[in-house]
Design a protein around this motif. Sequence first.
Motif, PDB file in Angstrom:
ATOM      1  N   SER A   1       0.830  -1.214   0.000  1.00  0.00           N
ATOM      2  CA  SER A   1       0.000   0.000   0.000  1.00  0.00           C
ATOM      3  C   SER A   1       0.863   1.262   0.000  1.00  0.00           C
ATOM      4  CB  SER A   1      -0.943   0.002   1.210  1.00  0.00           C
ATOM      5  OG  SER A   1      -0.270   0.341   2.413  1.00  0.00           O
TER       6      SER A   1
ATOM      7  N   ALA B   1       1.818   2.080  -3.411  1.00  0.00           N
ATOM      8  CA  ALA B   1       0.677   2.710  -4.088  1.00  0.00           C
ATOM      9  C   ALA B   1       0.509   4.166  -3.661  1.00  0.00           C
ATOM     10  CB  ALA B   1      -0.599   1.924  -3.784  1.00  0.00           C
ATOM     11  N   TRP B   2       0.725   4.458  -2.378  1.00  0.00           N
ATOM     12  CA  TRP B   2       0.637   5.844  -1.909  1.00  0.00           C
ATOM     13  C   TRP B   2       1.669   6.730  -2.598  1.00  0.00           C
ATOM     14  CZ3 TRP B   2      -2.926   8.492   0.467  1.00  0.00           C
ATOM     15  CH2 TRP B   2      -3.826   7.861   1.328  1.00  0.00           C
TER      16      TRP B   2
ATOM     17  N   VAL C   1       3.122   6.345  -5.532  1.00  0.00           N
ATOM     18  CA  VAL C   1       2.730   6.569  -6.925  1.00  0.00           C
ATOM     19  C   VAL C   1       1.575   7.561  -7.011  1.00  0.00           C
ATOM     20  CG1 VAL C   1       1.776   5.468  -8.985  1.00  0.00           C
ATOM     21  CG2 VAL C   1       3.570   4.315  -7.674  1.00  0.00           C
ATOM     22  N   THR C   2       0.625   7.427  -6.092  1.00  0.00           N
ATOM     23  CA  THR C   2      -0.563   8.282  -6.122  1.00  0.00           C
ATOM     24  C   THR C   2      -0.220   9.741  -5.849  1.00  0.00           C
ATOM     25  OG1 THR C   2      -1.968   6.438  -5.406  1.00  0.00           O
ATOM     26  CG2 THR C   2      -2.836   8.656  -5.087  1.00  0.00           C
TER      27      THR C   2
ATOM     28  N   ALA D   1       1.453  11.195  -8.783  1.00  0.00           N
ATOM     29  CA  ALA D   1       0.481  11.507  -9.835  1.00  0.00           C
ATOM     30  C   ALA D   1      -0.275  12.792  -9.518  1.00  0.00           C
ATOM     31  CB  ALA D   1      -0.498  10.343 -10.000  1.00  0.00           C
ATOM     32  N   GLY D   2      -0.537  13.026  -8.210  1.00  0.00           N
ATOM     33  CA  GLY D   2      -1.226  14.251  -7.826  1.00  0.00           C
ATOM     34  C   GLY D   2      -0.440  15.496  -8.222  1.00  0.00           C
TER      35      GLY D   2
ATOM     36  N   TRP E   1      -9.762  13.537 -13.888  1.00  0.00           N
ATOM     37  CA  TRP E   1      -8.494  13.065 -13.337  1.00  0.00           C
ATOM     38  C   TRP E   1      -8.440  13.209 -11.822  1.00  0.00           C
ATOM     39  CZ3 TRP E   1      -5.857   9.842 -15.974  1.00  0.00           C
ATOM     40  CH2 TRP E   1      -5.855   9.904 -17.368  1.00  0.00           C
TER      41      TRP E   1
ATOM     42  N   LEU F   1      -7.717  10.156  -9.168  1.00  0.00           N
ATOM     43  CA  LEU F   1      -6.813  10.250  -8.021  1.00  0.00           C
ATOM     44  C   LEU F   1      -7.545   9.876  -6.733  1.00  0.00           C
ATOM     45  CD1 LEU F   1      -3.884  11.216  -7.213  1.00  0.00           C
ATOM     46  CD2 LEU F   1      -4.961  13.382  -6.601  1.00  0.00           C
TER      47      LEU F   1
ATOM     48  N   ALA G   1      -7.907   6.113  -6.427  1.00  0.00           N
ATOM     49  CA  ALA G   1      -6.661   5.458  -6.025  1.00  0.00           C
ATOM     50  C   ALA G   1      -6.424   5.610  -4.525  1.00  0.00           C
ATOM     51  CB  ALA G   1      -5.488   6.049  -6.816  1.00  0.00           C
ATOM     52  N   ILE G   2      -6.690   6.806  -3.997  1.00  0.00           N
ATOM     53  CA  ILE G   2      -6.523   7.028  -2.553  1.00  0.00           C
ATOM     54  C   ILE G   2      -7.484   6.147  -1.772  1.00  0.00           C
ATOM     55  CG2 ILE G   2      -6.862   8.727  -0.702  1.00  0.00           C
ATOM     56  CD1 ILE G   2      -5.817  10.858  -2.638  1.00  0.00           C
TER      57      ILE G   2
END
Length: 465
Positions: free
Chosen positions: A338, A341-342, A344-345, A348-349, A359, A363, A366-367
Motif C-alpha cells: 500500500s 501505491a501511496w 505513486v498516487t 500523480a497528484g 483526473w 486520483l 486510487a486514494i
Amino acid sequence: MDTETVTGAGGTEGAGDPGGAAARRREQRGWYFYDWANSVFSTSVLTVFLGPYLTGVAEAAADAAGYVHPLGIPVRAGSFFAYAVSVSVLLSVLVMPLAGAAADRSGRKKPMLGAFAYLGAAATTGMFFLDGDRYLLGGALLVVANVSFATAVVIYNSFLPEIAAPEERDAVSSRGWAFGYAAGALVLVANLALFLGHESLGVDEGTAVRICLASAGLWWAVFTVVPLRRLRDRPRVRRAADGAEPAPRSSWRQLAGTLRDLRRYPLTLLFLLAYLLYNDGVQTVITQASVFGAEELGMDQTTLIGAILLVQVLAVAGALLLGRLAARHGAKRTILGSLVAWTVTVGAGYALPAGEPVWFFVLAAAIGMVLGGTQALSRSLFAQLVPRGKEAEYFSLYEISDRGTSWLGPLVFGLTYQLTGSYRDAIISLVIFFVLGFVLLLRVPVERAVAAVSVTAPGRMPDRI
C-alpha cells in the motif's frame, strides 16, 4: 497459513470466559460504532469542509499582502489551516500519553472515552458560528476538536486487544474502519444534497457549509452512545509502583515508565517510527486534499464533495480487500504494498492537470482503495506488539504516531507552500514520508516483535502477520 507457537499471557478476557464469544461479539459490534460516530469529523470536517472554508475566512481577514497575524505572527492566509492542524496535534502529543496512562491506571476507559468524545463533538458543533472573518475562532475550535478526537481514539483503540483474540484483530480492525468510511459516505451524501440545494432551502453557501460542520458534531455525539453502552471496563492490571499519589503526578510517572519500558521492545519502537513517518503522509493527504483541489486545481465544492464521497465508498471496499490480502500474504507485506501505491498516487497528484475533474476523481479512487486498509492493518498489527495491561499507554504512543505527530506533514506542507507559493510543490513534498516509512517497516521482523512482548495467548500465532 503460517503458524508458530508463542507462549504468553495475552489473549482477550472474553475468550476465556464461559459464553465469552457471544459477549465479545457484542462488544465488537459496539466498538465498531465509535468508528461510525467519529469518522464523520475526520471526513466532513477535516477532509472536506473546514480546510477550504477556514482558508476563505482567513483570506477575508487578511491584509493587503495576503497575511493574517495570529498572536502578531505573520502567516499567509493559505497556510493558516495547515498551521492550525499542526498546533492541534502538537497539543495532542502532550495530552494523549497522559490520558492513556490515566486510563490504564484507573481502569475507567469508558468514562474517559465519553468525556473526550463529547468535548470534541461540542467544539465541532460550535463551528456553526464560524463566519465573517472569525478565523481565530475557527482555529481555536479546530484545536479543541482535534485534540479531543485524537485523545478519544487512543482510548478507543486500546479496547481492541481486550475485545478481539489475536487471530481476529485484522478482521475486527478492518471492519471498524469500514464502518467509519461507510458513515463518512452516508453523511457526505446528505452534505452534498444540502450544499447543492442550499438556494432552494433559503440559505447561502456559507451557511450550508456551517450546517454541515455542525451536523458532524451532532452525529459524533449521538452515535457515541452505542459504544458507551456496549463496551465494558476491565479490572486494571495492578503494578508494584501503584500508590496513592495524585492522578496527574502518577500519570506522568507512568508515562515515563512506559517510555523506559518501550526501550525493552526495540522492534515495537521501530514499528512506531515507521508508522510515524508513513502515516504522517497519509494524514496530511487526508487533511490537505480539499485545499489542494480547491486552490491549485480549481475544483469547486461540489466536485470536492463528490471526490471525497468516492474515497469513502472505495475505502470501505479497500479496507475489507486489504484485510483479505493480509490473511493471505501477511499484514506487513500488504502494508508495504500500500505504501508503494501511496507514493505513486502522490506523485500523480503533482502532475494532475488543473480544471480536469475526471483526473481528480481518478486520483480520489486510487486514494480510497489504499486508505482504509493501510490504517486498519497498521492498527491491528500494532495490537500484536502491545504488552498486556498497557494497552492505552502504548496506544497513546501509537496515536502520537498517528494523528499526534501528523503535525510534521502539515508543517512541511504549509512551509513548502509559504516558501514556493505552489500547492503542487507542497503535495509532492509528502513523498518522503512514504519512502522513509517503507524503508523502516521493511526492517521490522514482525514474528520476533510479537514474541518479544508475548501478547498472544498460548497456541497459534495470528494467521499471517
